[in-house]
Design a protein around this motif. Structure first.
Motif, PDB file in Angstrom:
ATOM      1  N   GLY A 165       0.963  -0.961  -0.114  1.00 16.85           N
ATOM      2  CA  GLY A 165      -0.313   0.243   0.112  1.00 16.85           C
ATOM      3  C   GLY A 165       0.952   0.629   0.135  1.00 16.85           C
ATOM      4  N   ARG A 166       1.575   1.201   0.939  1.00 18.61           N
ATOM      5  CA  ARG A 166       2.493   2.188   1.015  1.00 18.61           C
ATOM      6  C   ARG A 166       3.037   2.457  -0.318  1.00 18.61           C
TER       7      ARG A 166
ATOM      8  N   VAL B 219       0.162   3.852  -3.085  1.00 19.17           N
ATOM      9  CA  VAL B 219      -0.053   5.690  -2.654  1.00 19.17           C
ATOM     10  C   VAL B 219       1.182   6.748  -2.946  1.00 19.17           C
TER      11      VAL B 219
ATOM     12  N   GLY C 210       3.744   7.558  -0.598  1.00 20.96           N
ATOM     13  CA  GLY C 210       3.835   7.976   0.104  1.00 20.96           C
ATOM     14  C   GLY C 210       5.135   7.434   1.080  1.00 20.96           C
TER      15      GLY C 210
ATOM     16  N   ILE D 105       2.222   7.810   6.031  1.00 16.96           N
ATOM     17  CA  ILE D 105       1.341   6.966   5.882  1.00 16.96           C
ATOM     18  C   ILE D 105       0.662   7.086   6.531  1.00 16.96           C
TER      19      ILE D 105
ATOM     20  N   ILE E 115      -4.208   5.628   4.062  1.00 16.23           N
ATOM     21  CA  ILE E 115      -3.727   6.917   3.150  1.00 16.23           C
ATOM     22  C   ILE E 115      -2.287   7.588   3.418  1.00 16.23           C
ATOM     23  N   SER E 116      -1.623   8.014   1.690  1.00 15.53           N
ATOM     24  CA  SER E 116      -1.271   9.200   1.990  1.00 15.53           C
ATOM     25  C   SER E 116      -1.564  10.437   3.015  1.00 15.53           C
TER      26      SER E 116
ATOM     27  N   THR F 263      -0.559  12.862  -0.266  1.00 16.04           N
ATOM     28  CA  THR F 263      -1.919  13.409  -1.454  1.00 16.04           C
ATOM     29  C   THR F 263      -3.365  12.715  -0.741  1.00 16.04           C
TER      30      THR F 263
ATOM     31  N   ILE G 154      -4.448   9.902  -1.954  1.00 19.66           N
ATOM     32  CA  ILE G 154      -4.421   8.668  -2.399  1.00 19.66           C
ATOM     33  C   ILE G 154      -5.118   7.500  -1.030  1.00 19.66           C
ATOM     34  N   ARG G 155      -5.490   6.711  -1.290  1.00 19.05           N
ATOM     35  CA  ARG G 155      -5.612   5.550  -0.456  1.00 19.05           C
ATOM     36  C   ARG G 155      -5.722   4.627  -0.397  1.00 19.05           C
TER      37      ARG G 155
END
Length: 171
Positions: free
Chosen positions: A113-114, A117, A119, A122, A164-165, A168, A170-171
């Motif tokens: 996930g990291r 997104v 970021g 997170i 979630i970042s 940003t 973005i999720r």
């Protein structure tokens, strides 16, 4: 000429006239029968042709209905199979959160996930029941904040995390 001769001539003429009228009537009767037979044959052909057309229309209707019914049955079977797969998947996912390997699965999800997104910082959203497993999974990872969702939040029903970042949306 005598009376008998005149009567004989009249009788002959009468018989000839009767024969001519009879022949004319027979000819007309034959012509009427011929015309009636031709009309009956044409009408019979028309009726047969119309019957064949109706039969073909009905056959097409029956075939189209059968094809529709077959497609509907196939579509219903597919949807039933999809529903069964989702029910099975949900049941398996529900039991996954209580398995000993759950924190390692979460760790893999967090790392993937990291990357998605993009970021460094997170936020991880999880069910309150999964907080300890998520803390264990995130152990040693930097820039991670963990937040529990309210108990009846529909975002996560059977486990997992939302990454979630912080920089940003973005999720």
């Amino acid at each position: 000429m005598g009376l008998e001769t005149i009567i004989s001539l009249i009788n002959e003429e009468t018989e000839e006239e009767i024969a001519r009228i009879r022949q004319k009537a027979e000819d007309e009767c034959t012509e009427i029968q011929k015309t009636a037979r031709e009309r009956a044959d044409r009408e019979c052909g028309r009726i047969l042709l119309e019957g064949e057309r109706k039969a073909l229309r009905e056959e097409r209707k029956v075939l189209l209905q059968a094809e529709y019914d077959e497609m509907k049955a196939l579509r219903d079977a597919r949807w039933q199979g999809i529903r069964e797969v989702f029910v099975t998947a949900e049941e398996e996912l529900a039991t996954l959160s209580s398995s000993p390997g759950y924190p390692e699965i979460l760790r893999t999800l967090i790392i993937e996930g990291r990357e998605i997104v993009g970021g460094e910082e997170i936020v991880l959203l999880c069910r309150s029941a999964d907080t300890k497993a998520v803390e264990s999974a995130a152990e040693g990872l930097e820039g991670v904040t963990i937040r529990s969702l309210p108990p009846h939040d529909p975002q996560i029903r059977s486990g997992g995390v939302i990454v979630i970042s912080k920089d940003t949306p973005i999720r």
